[in-house]
Design an enzyme around this catalytic site. Structure first.
Site, mmCIF file in Angstrom:
data_model
loop_
_atom_site.group_PDB
_atom_site.id
_atom_site.type_symbol
_atom_site.label_atom_id
_atom_site.label_comp_id
_atom_site.label_asym_id
_atom_site.label_seq_id
_atom_site.Cartn_x
_atom_site.Cartn_y
_atom_site.Cartn_z
ATOM 1 N N HIS A 152 -4.007 -7.415 -55.964
ATOM 2 C CA HIS A 152 -4.855 -8.393 -55.461
ATOM 3 C C HIS A 152 -5.183 -8.459 -53.939
ATOM 4 O O HIS A 152 -4.376 -8.080 -53.300
ATOM 5 C CB HIS A 152 -4.599 -9.744 -56.030
ATOM 6 C CG HIS A 152 -5.705 -10.763 -56.396
ATOM 7 N ND1 HIS A 152 -6.204 -11.596 -55.213
ATOM 8 C CD2 HIS A 152 -6.527 -11.082 -57.138
ATOM 9 C CE1 HIS A 152 -7.098 -12.229 -55.545
ATOM 10 N NE2 HIS A 152 -7.338 -12.151 -56.785
ATOM 11 N N HIS A 153 -6.466 -8.468 -53.568
ATOM 12 C CA HIS A 153 -6.682 -8.658 -52.081
ATOM 13 C C HIS A 153 -6.058 -9.862 -51.604
ATOM 14 O O HIS A 153 -6.054 -9.687 -50.113
ATOM 15 C CB HIS A 153 -8.343 -8.734 -52.113
ATOM 16 C CG HIS A 153 -8.870 -8.109 -50.718
ATOM 17 N ND1 HIS A 153 -8.246 -7.895 -49.727
ATOM 18 C CD2 HIS A 153 -10.039 -7.220 -50.580
ATOM 19 C CE1 HIS A 153 -8.967 -7.408 -48.701
ATOM 20 N NE2 HIS A 153 -10.070 -6.939 -49.385
ATOM 21 N N SER A 154 -5.639 -10.628 -52.102
ATOM 22 C CA SER A 154 -4.896 -11.781 -51.320
ATOM 23 C C SER A 154 -3.487 -11.522 -51.020
ATOM 24 O O SER A 154 -2.965 -11.982 -49.987
ATOM 25 C CB SER A 154 -4.727 -13.039 -52.441
ATOM 26 O OG SER A 154 -3.927 -12.536 -53.423
#
Length: 458
Positions: free
Chosen positions: A138-140
Site C-alpha cells: 500500500h502507498h501509505s
C-alpha cells in the site's frame, strides 16, 4: 498506536474499490543453472520460514479501518503467511502474455485493510524458465522509491551468495547505533527547534507562491496546474486494470542523451511524449494543446535511508505533443523541466512538498459527481523514473533480469507510466484503466519508435 502523518493517511482516505492505492512491481529472475524446476519451491520455502517480520510489514490501519484506520497504525504480531505469500503456476503455454494477464487482474484488487497491506506472489510456469515475483504494497506504507530500495536490500552483486532473504527480514533494517550522546532536554529543544523551523517555512509559502507566479508572468515556460487539455486519458475510471511492460537498453538512451546534451530523464520523457502523441493519433484523440505530465521528484537527500514512508513532491512538464518534429518536442520537454528545476531550487524542502501537494490537490475532488468531466485536468499523465541498482544483482544465485513497476491510476488519470533501471536495463511498466485505455500494448510499440526517432536525431 502511532499517529499517521498526512503523507500516509491521504492514500487511505482517497482509496475506494475502483481506486486501489497500492504500488506494485514485477521482478523477473533467471534461476541458477540446473535449478529451473526447483527454484520456485526454494523461494517459497525461504519466505515461509522467515517468520520474524520487520514492523513496516506488520503495520495496518487501526479499527474501525474506515474511521480510526485513517488516523493511527497498529501492529500485528502474527501474520497469516498463506495470505501474504502466494505461489502461482501460470497456465500453458506460459508466455509473457499469460504473466501480464495475471498481473493485470491482481493489480486491480485492493489490499485487505484488516491485515498488513502487502502481498508477494511467486509465479512459476514461464516457458523460458524464468521465475517472476509480483509484489504489491500500500502507498501509505511506501512510495515508489522506497519500494524499490526495499527490494534492493534483499539482493547482492555476488552470484555465489546463498543467504538472501525476504524484504521483511528485520536484519535488513538494522542500523549502526549513533555515537552521539544526547544532552539533557535535547529532545524537547529539538522539537521546539523543528516546530519553529516548520512555522517559518510555512509562513514562507505565500512568498514562494508569489515567486512562482512572477516567474510565469516574466515569460517562464514552467507549467501551472489546471492548464492541461482534456484528453481521453482524463475521464472517470473503473476498477479493472491492464498492465504492459517492456525493457530497453540504458546504453542506447544514455548515448542519445550524451549526443544531444540532455539528461537520461529528458530522453525518457520525450520517448513518452512521442508514444502518447502516436497513441492518441491512432485513436483520433490528439488535442491541439500539448499534454502535461506530472513528474514525481524524490525529496530524500543523497545517502538517506529510503526503505519506508513517503518523501516525494511533483513538478509539471510540457510534453510538446503538439509538435510533430521530435527535435522540437525534445526542446519543449528540456525547456519545461529546466524551468521546473529552477523553480524548485528557490523553495525549501517543506515549501517544495507544499507545492507538490497543491499540484495534486485537485485529485481530491475527483469523487465529486461531474468534477472530472467538467473541469480542466491538473495534468494528463503521470510519468515516474525510479533509479535502481547499477550493476547486475542476484538473489541466491538467480540473476535479476528486469524490474517493472506497476503504479496507481485514478479518476481523471487513466494512465500511469513508471520505469525503473537495473544494470543496463530501463524497464517500463504501464498501468491503464482497462476500459478507458484500450490496446495499451500499442504504447510499447510507440515508445520504441520514439526512441528510434531520437537516435536518428542524435
Amino acid at each position: 498506536m502511532p499517529f499517521m502523518p498526512v503523507t500516509e493517511s491521504m492514500f487511505l482516505v482517497a482509496e475506494t474499490r475502483e481506486h486501489p492505492m497500492h504500488v506494485g512491481g514485477l521482478q523477473l529472475f533467471v534461476p541458477p543453472d540446473g535449478e529451473e524446476e526447483t527454484f520456485g519451491q526454494k523461494v517459497y520455502e525461504t519466505f515461509e520460514a522467515a517468520t520474524d517480520v520487520y514492523e513496516l510489514f506488520r503495520k495496518r490501519p487501526a479499527p474501525p479501518v474506515n474511521v480510526m484506520g485513517t488516523l493511527r497504525w497498529i501492529f500485528d504480531d502474527d501474520l497469516d503467511f498463506e495470505h501474504h505469500v502466494r505461489r502461482i503456476m501460470l497456465p500453458r503455454p506460459g508466455r509473457v502474455r499469460e504473466l501480464l494477464r495475471y498481473v493485470s487482474a491482481e493489480h486491480g484488487a485492493p489490499l485487505d485493510r484488516h491485515r498488513p497491506m502487502w502481498e508477494l506472489h511467486i509465479i512459476e510456469g514461464l516457458a523460458d524458465g524464468r521465475l517472476a515475483l509480483y509484489s504489491k504494497i500500500h502507498h501509505s506504507l511506501v512510495d515508489g522509491v522506497s519500494a524499490l530500495k526495499l527490494f534492493e536490500k534483499t539482493l547482492t552483486p555476488d552470484p555465489d551468495r546463498r543467504d538472501c532473504g525476504p524484504i521483511w527480514d528485520p536484519a535488513l533494517f538494522r542500523k549502526k547505533k549513533s555515537s552521539a550522546v544526547a544532552t539533557t532536554g535535547g529532545g524537547a529543544l529539538a522539537a521546539v527547534s523543528t516546530g519553529v523551523k516548520a512555522a517559518g517555512e510555512l509562513a514562507g509559502m505565500g512568498p514562494a507562491a508569489a515567486r512562482i507566479g512572477w516567474n510565469k508572468l516574466r515569460g517562464n515556460d514552467m507549467v501551472l496546474p489546471l492548464t492541461a487539455p482534456h484528453t481521453m486519458l482524463n475521464v472517470p475510471i473503473g476498477g479493472a486494470r491492464r498492465f504492459a511492460s517492456q525493457q530497453w537498453s540504458k546504453t542506447r538512451m544514455t548515448d542519445v542523451a550524451s549526443a544531444l546534451g540532455v539528461t537520461l530523464n529528458d530522453v525518457v520523457l520525450t520517448m513518452c511524449a512521442g508514444a502518447l502523441r502516436s497513441y492518441l493519433i491512432d485513436r483520433n484523440a490528439l488535442p491541439d494543446q500539448p499534454l502535461v505530465a506530472m513528474v514525481p521528484v524524490s525529496m530524500r537527500e543523497a545517502g538517506a535511508d529510503a526503505s519506508g514512508g513517503n518523501a516525494v513532491t511533483t513538478v509539471l512538464c510540457n510534453l510538446g505533443t503538439d509538435q510533430p518534429d521530435p527535435e522540437r518536442r525534445l526542446a519543449a520537454v528540456v525547456r519545461s523541466m529546466n524551468d521546473s528545476k529552477a523553480m524548485m531550487r528557490n523553495l525549501s524542502p517543506l515549501q517544495a512538498l507544499g507545492y507538490g501537494a497543491a499540484v495534486m490537490a485537485p485529485l481530491l475532488l475527483t469523487p465529486v459527481p461531474g468534477f472530472v468531466r467538467n473541469t480542466p485536468p491538473p495534468f494528463n499523465v503521470i510519468i515516474s523514473n525510479v533509479p535502481g541498482p547499477k550493476t547486475e544483482m542476484y538473489w541466491n544465485g538467480a540473476r535479476l533480469d528486469g524490474v517493472y513497476p506497476a503504479s496507481i491510476v485514478l479518476d481523471g488519470q487513466a494512465l500511469n507510466i513508471t520505469l525503473a533501471t537495473n544494470a543496463d536495463n530501463v524497464n517500463f511498466g504501464l498501468v491503464g484503466d482497462r476500459r478507458s485505455v484500450p490496446s495499451l500494448q500499442r504504447m510499447l510499440t510507440h515508445l520504441d519508435t520514439a526512441l528510434e526517432e531520437l537516435e536518428k536525431l542524435a
